[in-house]
Write a protein that holds these residues in place. Structure first.
Motif, PDB file in Angstrom:
ATOM      1  N   TRP A   2       0.816  -1.212   0.000  1.00  0.00           N
ATOM      2  CA  TRP A   2       0.000   0.000   0.000  1.00  0.00           C
ATOM      3  C   TRP A   2       0.853   1.267   0.000  1.00  0.00           C
ATOM      4  CZ3 TRP A   2       0.049  -3.418   4.100  1.00  0.00           C
ATOM      5  CH2 TRP A   2       0.606  -2.982   5.295  1.00  0.00           C
ATOM      6  N   LEU A   3       2.091   1.131   0.513  1.00  0.00           N
ATOM      7  CA  LEU A   3       2.969   2.299   0.468  1.00  0.00           C
ATOM      8  C   LEU A   3       3.440   2.560  -0.959  1.00  0.00           C
ATOM      9  CD1 LEU A   3       5.167   1.900   3.649  1.00  0.00           C
ATOM     10  CD2 LEU A   3       3.286   3.465   3.244  1.00  0.00           C
ATOM     11  N   VAL A   4       3.674   1.473  -1.663  1.00  0.00           N
ATOM     12  CA  VAL A   4       4.062   1.631  -3.070  1.00  0.00           C
ATOM     13  C   VAL A   4       2.908   2.269  -3.835  1.00  0.00           C
ATOM     14  CG1 VAL A   4       4.773   0.417  -5.148  1.00  0.00           C
ATOM     15  CG2 VAL A   4       5.641  -0.321  -2.940  1.00  0.00           C
TER      16      VAL A   4
ATOM     17  N   GLU B 231     -16.029   3.515 -12.151  1.00  0.00           N
ATOM     18  CA  GLU B 231     -14.914   2.674 -12.594  1.00  0.00           C
ATOM     19  C   GLU B 231     -14.022   2.350 -11.391  1.00  0.00           C
ATOM     20  OE1 GLU B 231     -14.278   4.023 -17.235  1.00  0.00           O
ATOM     21  OE2 GLU B 231     -12.923   4.806 -15.714  1.00  0.00           O
ATOM     22  N   TYR B 232     -13.455   1.192 -11.414  1.00  0.00           N
ATOM     23  CA  TYR B 232     -12.611   0.784 -10.288  1.00  0.00           C
ATOM     24  C   TYR B 232     -11.623  -0.278 -10.761  1.00  0.00           C
ATOM     25  CZ  TYR B 232     -15.733  -3.241 -10.287  1.00  0.00           C
ATOM     26  OH  TYR B 232     -16.446  -4.343 -10.670  1.00  0.00           O
ATOM     27  N   ILE B 233     -10.637  -0.521  -9.926  1.00  0.00           N
ATOM     28  CA  ILE B 233      -9.747  -1.658 -10.142  1.00  0.00           C
ATOM     29  C   ILE B 233      -9.880  -2.571  -8.924  1.00  0.00           C
ATOM     30  CG2 ILE B 233      -8.106  -0.471 -11.644  1.00  0.00           C
ATOM     31  CD1 ILE B 233      -6.314  -0.007  -9.217  1.00  0.00           C
ATOM     32  N   ILE B 234      -9.393  -3.773  -9.033  1.00  0.00           N
ATOM     33  CA  ILE B 234      -9.453  -4.661  -7.880  1.00  0.00           C
ATOM     34  C   ILE B 234      -8.048  -5.071  -7.469  1.00  0.00           C
ATOM     35  CG2 ILE B 234     -11.761  -5.523  -8.468  1.00  0.00           C
ATOM     36  CD1 ILE B 234     -10.399  -8.111  -9.436  1.00  0.00           C
ATOM     37  N   GLY B 235      -7.919  -5.408  -6.195  1.00  0.00           N
ATOM     38  CA  GLY B 235      -6.626  -5.835  -5.676  1.00  0.00           C
ATOM     39  C   GLY B 235      -6.821  -6.734  -4.475  1.00  0.00           C
ATOM     40  N   ASP B 236      -5.724  -7.249  -3.953  1.00  0.00           N
ATOM     41  CA  ASP B 236      -5.853  -8.140  -2.803  1.00  0.00           C
ATOM     42  C   ASP B 236      -5.833  -7.343  -1.498  1.00  0.00           C
ATOM     43  OD1 ASP B 236      -3.194  -7.562  -2.177  1.00  0.00           O
ATOM     44  OD2 ASP B 236      -2.435  -9.253  -3.333  1.00  0.00           O
ATOM     45  N   SER B 237      -5.806  -8.090  -0.391  1.00  0.00           N
ATOM     46  CA  SER B 237      -5.929  -7.434   0.920  1.00  0.00           C
ATOM     47  C   SER B 237      -4.696  -6.626   1.301  1.00  0.00           C
ATOM     48  CB  SER B 237      -6.178  -8.479   2.001  1.00  0.00           C
ATOM     49  OG  SER B 237      -7.200  -9.342   1.600  1.00  0.00           O
ATOM     50  N   GLY B 238      -3.669  -6.722   0.508  1.00  0.00           N
ATOM     51  CA  GLY B 238      -2.492  -5.904   0.775  1.00  0.00           C
ATOM     52  C   GLY B 238      -2.721  -4.434   0.448  1.00  0.00           C
ATOM     53  N   TYR B 239      -3.874  -4.152  -0.149  1.00  0.00           N
ATOM     54  CA  TYR B 239      -4.194  -2.768  -0.525  1.00  0.00           C
ATOM     55  C   TYR B 239      -5.331  -2.249   0.339  1.00  0.00           C
ATOM     56  CZ  TYR B 239      -1.274  -3.620  -4.537  1.00  0.00           C
ATOM     57  OH  TYR B 239      -0.197  -3.906  -5.319  1.00  0.00           O
ATOM     58  N   PRO B 240      -5.470  -0.941   0.402  1.00  0.00           N
ATOM     59  CA  PRO B 240      -6.604  -0.366   1.123  1.00  0.00           C
ATOM     60  C   PRO B 240      -7.878  -0.486   0.285  1.00  0.00           C
ATOM     61  CG  PRO B 240      -5.289   1.372   0.155  1.00  0.00           C
ATOM     62  CD  PRO B 240      -4.573   0.089  -0.139  1.00  0.00           C
ATOM     63  N   LEU B 241      -8.995  -0.500   0.961  1.00  0.00           N
ATOM     64  CA  LEU B 241     -10.272  -0.432   0.257  1.00  0.00           C
ATOM     65  C   LEU B 241     -10.552   1.043  -0.019  1.00  0.00           C
ATOM     66  CD1 LEU B 241     -12.865  -1.809  -0.770  1.00  0.00           C
ATOM     67  CD2 LEU B 241     -13.814  -1.534   1.511  1.00  0.00           C
TER      68      LEU B 241
ATOM     69  N   GLN C  88      -0.076  -9.746   2.395  1.00  0.00           N
ATOM     70  CA  GLN C  88      -0.063  -8.609   3.315  1.00  0.00           C
ATOM     71  C   GLN C  88      -1.495  -8.166   3.570  1.00  0.00           C
ATOM     72  OE1 GLN C  88       2.480  -5.508   1.796  1.00  0.00           O
ATOM     73  NE2 GLN C  88       4.133  -6.927   1.345  1.00  0.00           N
ATOM     74  N   ILE C  89      -1.691  -7.564   4.722  1.00  0.00           N
ATOM     75  CA  ILE C  89      -3.014  -7.045   5.062  1.00  0.00           C
ATOM     76  C   ILE C  89      -2.865  -5.552   5.347  1.00  0.00           C
ATOM     77  CG2 ILE C  89      -5.015  -7.232   6.577  1.00  0.00           C
ATOM     78  CD1 ILE C  89      -4.545  -9.870   5.303  1.00  0.00           C
ATOM     79  N   CYS C  90      -3.538  -4.751   4.575  1.00  0.00           N
ATOM     80  CA  CYS C  90      -3.451  -3.307   4.802  1.00  0.00           C
ATOM     81  C   CYS C  90      -4.434  -2.876   5.877  1.00  0.00           C
ATOM     82  CB  CYS C  90      -3.721  -2.555   3.497  1.00  0.00           C
ATOM     83  SG  CYS C  90      -3.785  -0.782   3.712  1.00  0.00           S
ATOM     84  N   GLY C  91      -5.685  -3.198   5.706  1.00  0.00           N
ATOM     85  CA  GLY C  91      -6.666  -2.917   6.746  1.00  0.00           C
ATOM     86  C   GLY C  91      -7.284  -1.535   6.693  1.00  0.00           C
ATOM     87  N   THR C  92      -6.839  -0.680   5.801  1.00  0.00           N
ATOM     88  CA  THR C  92      -7.443   0.640   5.708  1.00  0.00           C
ATOM     89  C   THR C  92      -8.673   0.586   4.803  1.00  0.00           C
ATOM     90  OG1 THR C  92      -5.252   1.554   5.912  1.00  0.00           O
ATOM     91  CG2 THR C  92      -6.981   3.059   5.223  1.00  0.00           C
ATOM     92  N   VAL C  93      -9.716   1.220   5.262  1.00  0.00           N
ATOM     93  CA  VAL C  93     -10.980   1.120   4.547  1.00  0.00           C
ATOM     94  C   VAL C  93     -11.580   2.506   4.357  1.00  0.00           C
ATOM     95  CG1 VAL C  93     -13.342   0.291   4.730  1.00  0.00           C
ATOM     96  CG2 VAL C  93     -11.474  -1.189   5.408  1.00  0.00           C
TER      97      VAL C  93
ATOM     98  N   CYS D 237       2.126   4.263  14.942  1.00  0.00           N
ATOM     99  CA  CYS D 237       1.470   4.861  13.794  1.00  0.00           C
ATOM    100  C   CYS D 237       1.707   4.049  12.529  1.00  0.00           C
ATOM    101  CB  CYS D 237       1.989   6.274  13.568  1.00  0.00           C
ATOM    102  SG  CYS D 237       3.636   6.264  12.923  1.00  0.00           S
ATOM    103  N   THR D 238       2.395   3.003  12.666  1.00  0.00           N
ATOM    104  CA  THR D 238       2.705   2.213  11.487  1.00  0.00           C
ATOM    105  C   THR D 238       1.491   1.394  11.078  1.00  0.00           C
ATOM    106  OG1 THR D 238       3.507   0.487  12.898  1.00  0.00           O
ATOM    107  CG2 THR D 238       5.124   2.070  12.086  1.00  0.00           C
ATOM    108  N   PRO D 239       1.572   0.855   9.906  1.00  0.00           N
ATOM    109  CA  PRO D 239       0.378   0.208   9.356  1.00  0.00           C
ATOM    110  C   PRO D 239      -0.136  -0.848  10.285  1.00  0.00           C
ATOM    111  CG  PRO D 239       2.337  -0.433   8.196  1.00  0.00           C
ATOM    112  CD  PRO D 239       2.712   0.664   9.099  1.00  0.00           C
ATOM    113  N   LYS D 240      -1.392  -0.879  10.372  1.00  0.00           N
ATOM    114  CA  LYS D 240      -1.970  -1.819  11.314  1.00  0.00           C
ATOM    115  C   LYS D 240      -2.310  -3.077  10.553  1.00  0.00           C
ATOM    116  CE  LYS D 240      -6.144   0.646  10.837  1.00  0.00           C
ATOM    117  NZ  LYS D 240      -6.808  -0.460  10.270  1.00  0.00           N
ATOM    118  N   ASP D 241      -1.477  -4.000  10.715  1.00  0.00           N
ATOM    119  CA  ASP D 241      -1.662  -5.229   9.964  1.00  0.00           C
ATOM    120  C   ASP D 241      -2.852  -6.015  10.478  1.00  0.00           C
ATOM    121  OD1 ASP D 241       1.743  -6.155   9.165  1.00  0.00           O
ATOM    122  OD2 ASP D 241       0.420  -4.601   8.443  1.00  0.00           O
ATOM    123  N   GLU D 242      -2.924  -6.083  11.776  1.00  0.00           N
ATOM    124  CA  GLU D 242      -3.925  -6.980  12.322  1.00  0.00           C
ATOM    125  C   GLU D 242      -5.181  -6.232  12.761  1.00  0.00           C
ATOM    126  OE1 GLU D 242      -0.044  -8.071  12.425  1.00  0.00           O
ATOM    127  OE2 GLU D 242      -0.714  -6.998  14.170  1.00  0.00           O
TER     128      GLU D 242
END
Lengths: 392, 338
Positions: A228-230, A261-271, A366-371, B148-153
């Motif tokens: 997600w940083l990339v 329009e949208y793209i899809i990605g895995d959980s390593g990206y934010p929603l 990876q799991i980003c978790g931002t929504v 503040c780092t990414p919250k993985d879990e």
């Protein structure tokens, strides 16, 4: 050193014999094509047991038509430079020779010495020729990797995505892979390249269309940077945020309900409002499970594309031995360009590459978790629509 | 020029007196002997008296003879222009020191017993910024912890991805550059070549600073400017790649590039806090220098080194990129308001 030199000399003499034999022994062939001559030369350099498969496609992983197109692309740049390269026997290299050497280096992933030996070249010449080719391709081939610019082009992409597993108005799949490197442990500067899986690596983020064409890539960032940083650092992210990308026609699902329009990605990206990731968690309602299945099936396009990229252009497969970290991104770019060119030329040779989706073995999800709340709404809407429970 | 040491018999010298006696600090009288109008601008005066009109009263609780002396002087010469100048100066000083702006009671209590830190913990530039930014910086430093780092879990949040309201500070010149350098102490720096095909300029050179999970990205040319300096300082982890010396050298040889550095620096300075932290919209600096990068595509190959364009084009590019950067900043503001 002694034995090596001796063997080279032997090879050279063998090659001369071979050339003489072929020149005199096959008069019925008529004027020699470049490939005929070239294949003889490289086969002459190989011991009979190790001889290359003689077919053009198996040597270069592309058809002759594609090869000729690539030659025409880089001709000006490759031949304009003042210094001309020569084979070890002093014979000057032609355009096709140079392109062939560079393609062989990129596609085989073999070392400079191995490629050099198989083509009768000094390994430094292989390096120089390959780099010149990379520079030329960067300049001449970039139009093969671009975001769809016209509405019909985008409409076709959406339609093809919908055909895969029904995702409506989807414009691409985003995924990330790691190009691994072997860097000296003692060098403190290597540390930044040490990723979460304890490999030294460089990241390649790609957005792929349904034909496995790369439509947007970002590369060069250290493997330690999470997916997600990339994405955040990419211009695509900024453009989407500003509404300058993925801003095309909305699709009307029903009265008063549209999806953008949208793209899809895995959980390593934010929603995000324009990036849809699968639902997280276990024991999801059926509609969400169904959405995840379709999402995953569609997403395979990107995984296959990245796997094929690495399979065809093996210089970025496996672990590179102490690469120049400023040059590597450019090599990756050119591999992506070549990948796209093979698709654009509708080259049948690509079908010979086995389809795999394991492009990043050893790397965990990876799991980003931002929504983003807008993303939640869009995903729910899609989920309802795909489960057939969308109000008409 | 030096101030006379306060006569013996005074109620014990304070820190200022001791400092002066060691020639460490100019006194009020020393600087102002020639121009009496400036008498009120002495440092100790400002430190002790927030408001000249209250100066006499404020010293009532103090037993320091030094203070009395200053107070008397102030009382004699109180003019309107001086007041303005005074306000200006006290603002300046309050940027640097803890000055409560209250009366002399607090002051004397400080002097007599409890010790308060005089210096601000993170004094900031005096040019454009406001006091709020100061605390802001501190807070941000604190936030640089892994928290503040990414919250993985962690459970998903509904925070708007990419909203960062801290990109507002606009600073210019060296002050900002130094601050940024200070900010980057403890980070390890690596130069990377990044390719992004969404940019018109798909290739750019960047310097990545990393400390644990905090990433900061700067354009490379900036580092070129402060390269020698940084090296001298020998800041711990700031190492550069093998080939970088060569690259730096090559870039430095280009007068056009170095000539535009000040512009580039100020542009970049717009976002000193654009860190690549999780859930933080990053990195306008990337944008800001993209355009000039286009003009000078870097190639390690000497064959390409001849390529270049006129400085006119470069400046044009800079301006447009600056504009772009401001736009992005504005966007970030909007994000935070959302």
């Amino acid at each position: 050193m002694g034995p090596v030199r001796g063997s080279r000399k032997r090879k050279k003499t063998e090659k001369k014999h071979e050339e003489n034999a072929s020149a005199s022994g096959s008069p019925e062939e008529g004027p020699l094509d470049w490939w005929d001559e070239f294949s003889r030369r490289i086969n002459g350099l190989q011991s009979p047991s190790k001889g290359l498969d003689n077919r053009f496609e198996s040597v270069f992983k592309m058809s002759r038509k594609t090869f000729d197109y690539i030659c025409s692309l880089v001709k000006e740049d490759m031949m304009a430079k003042s210094a001309h390269f020569v084979f070890a026997n002093g014979k000057p290299m032609s355009l096709c020779d140079s392109v062939a050497v560079a393609l062989r280096r990129l596609s085989s992933g073999e070392s400079l010495v191995t490629v050099g030996d198989s083509f009768g070249l000094n390994h430094s010449t292989v390096s120089q020729v390959t780099w010149r080719f990379v520079e030329a391709m960067e300049g001449r081939g970039l139009h093969h990797l671009k975001w769809p610019s016209t509405e019909p082009e985008m409409a076709e992409i959406k339609s093809k995505f919908e055909k895969i597993r029904g995702l409506p108005n989807c414009c691409g799949v985003i995924d990330t892979t790691h190009i691994m490197m072997c860097l000296p442990q003692s060098d403190p500067t290597s540390n930044v390249w040490l990723d979460h899986e304890k490999n030294h690596s460089m990241v390649l983020q790609a957005i792929v269309d349904p034909d496995m064409r790369f439509r947007d890539i970002v590369t060069g960032w250290p493997g330690k940077m999470k997916d997600w940083l990339v994405l955040q650092s990419s211009n695509l992210y900024k453009l989407c945020d500003k509404g300058e990308r993925l801003n095309g026609k909305n699709l009307k699902l029903s009265e008063g309900s549209e999806i953008r329009e949208y793209i899809i990605g895995d959980s390593g990206y934010p929603l995000l409002p324009y990036l849809i990731i699968p639902y997280e968690g276990k024991e999801l309602p059926e509609s969400r499970e169904e959405f995840n299945r379709r999402h995953h099936a569609t997403q395979m396009v990107a995984q296959r594309a990245l796997a094929r990229l690495k399979e065809m252009w093996r210089i970025i497969q496996g672990v590179m031995w102490r690469p120049d970290k400023h040059r590597l991104p450019r090599i990756i770019l050119v591999c992506c360009l070549l990948h796209n060119i093979v698709i654009d030329m509708e080259d049948v040779a690509q079908d010979e590459v086995p389809l795999s989706h394991d492009h990043d073995s050893g790397y965990h999800q990876q799991i980003c978790g931002t929504v983003d709340i807008k993303g939640v709404h869009l995903r729910d809407k899609l989920s309802l629509y795909l489960s057939g429970r969308f109000p008409p | 020029m030096l101030c006379s040491v306060p006569p013996a018999g005074k109620s014990g010298s304070n820190w200022l007196d001791r400092l002066r006696s060691n020639r460490g600090f100019p006194t009020t009288s020393s600087d102002n002997n020639n121009d009496d109008n400036n008498d009120n601008l002495g440092l100790d005066h400002f430190l002790r008296n927030q408001n000249p009109s209250e100066s006499t009263r404020s010293n009532s609780g103090s037993t320091q003879s030094d203070q009395e002396r200053v107070a008397n002087r102030t009382h004699e010469k109180e003019h309107q222009p001086q007041q303005q100048l005074y306000n200006l100066m006290s603002n300046v000083l309050s940027e640097l020191f803890f000055m409560d702006g209250d009366n002399g009671n607090t002051q004397s209590s400080k002097l007599s017993g409890k010790k308060f830190p005089r210096k601000q913990t993170a004094p900031k530039s005096l040019t454009t910024s406001t006091t709020n930014n100061n605390t802001h910086l501190q807070r941000e430093e604190e936030e640089k912890s892994p928290a503040c780092t990414p919250k993985d879990e962690n459970a998903p949040t509904t925070a708007s991805f990419g909203s960062d309201n801290r990109l507002t500070k606009v600073k210019e010149g060296n002050v900002e550059a130094e601050e940024e350098e200070r900010e980057l102490v403890g980070y390890s720096a690596s130069e990377v070549t990044v390719i992004d095909t969404s940019f018109g300029v798909w290739k750019s050179e960047k310097v990545v600073f990393r400390r644990k999970n905090v990433w900061k990205v700067r354009e490379k040319r900036r580092k070129v400017r402060s390269f020698g300096r940084k090296k001298r300082k020998g800041s711990g982890g700031c190492d550069v790649d093998d080939g970088d010396d060569e690259i730096v050298g090559e870039l430095m040889k280009k007068p056009k590039v170095s000539g535009s550095e000040s512009v580039a620096g100020s542009n970049r300075g717009q976002n000193p806090q654009n860190d690549l932290r999780e859930e933080v919209c990053k990195d306008t600096p990337d944008d800001l220098t993209q355009v000039p990068k286009k003009r000078f595509p870097f190639s390690r190959s000497p064959k390409k080194s001849g390529k270049g364009s006129s400085s006119v084009i470069l400046i044009k590019g800079m301006l447009s990129s600056k504009k772009h950067g401001e736009k992005l900043l504005k966007k970030c503001h909007e994000d935070t308001r959302r």
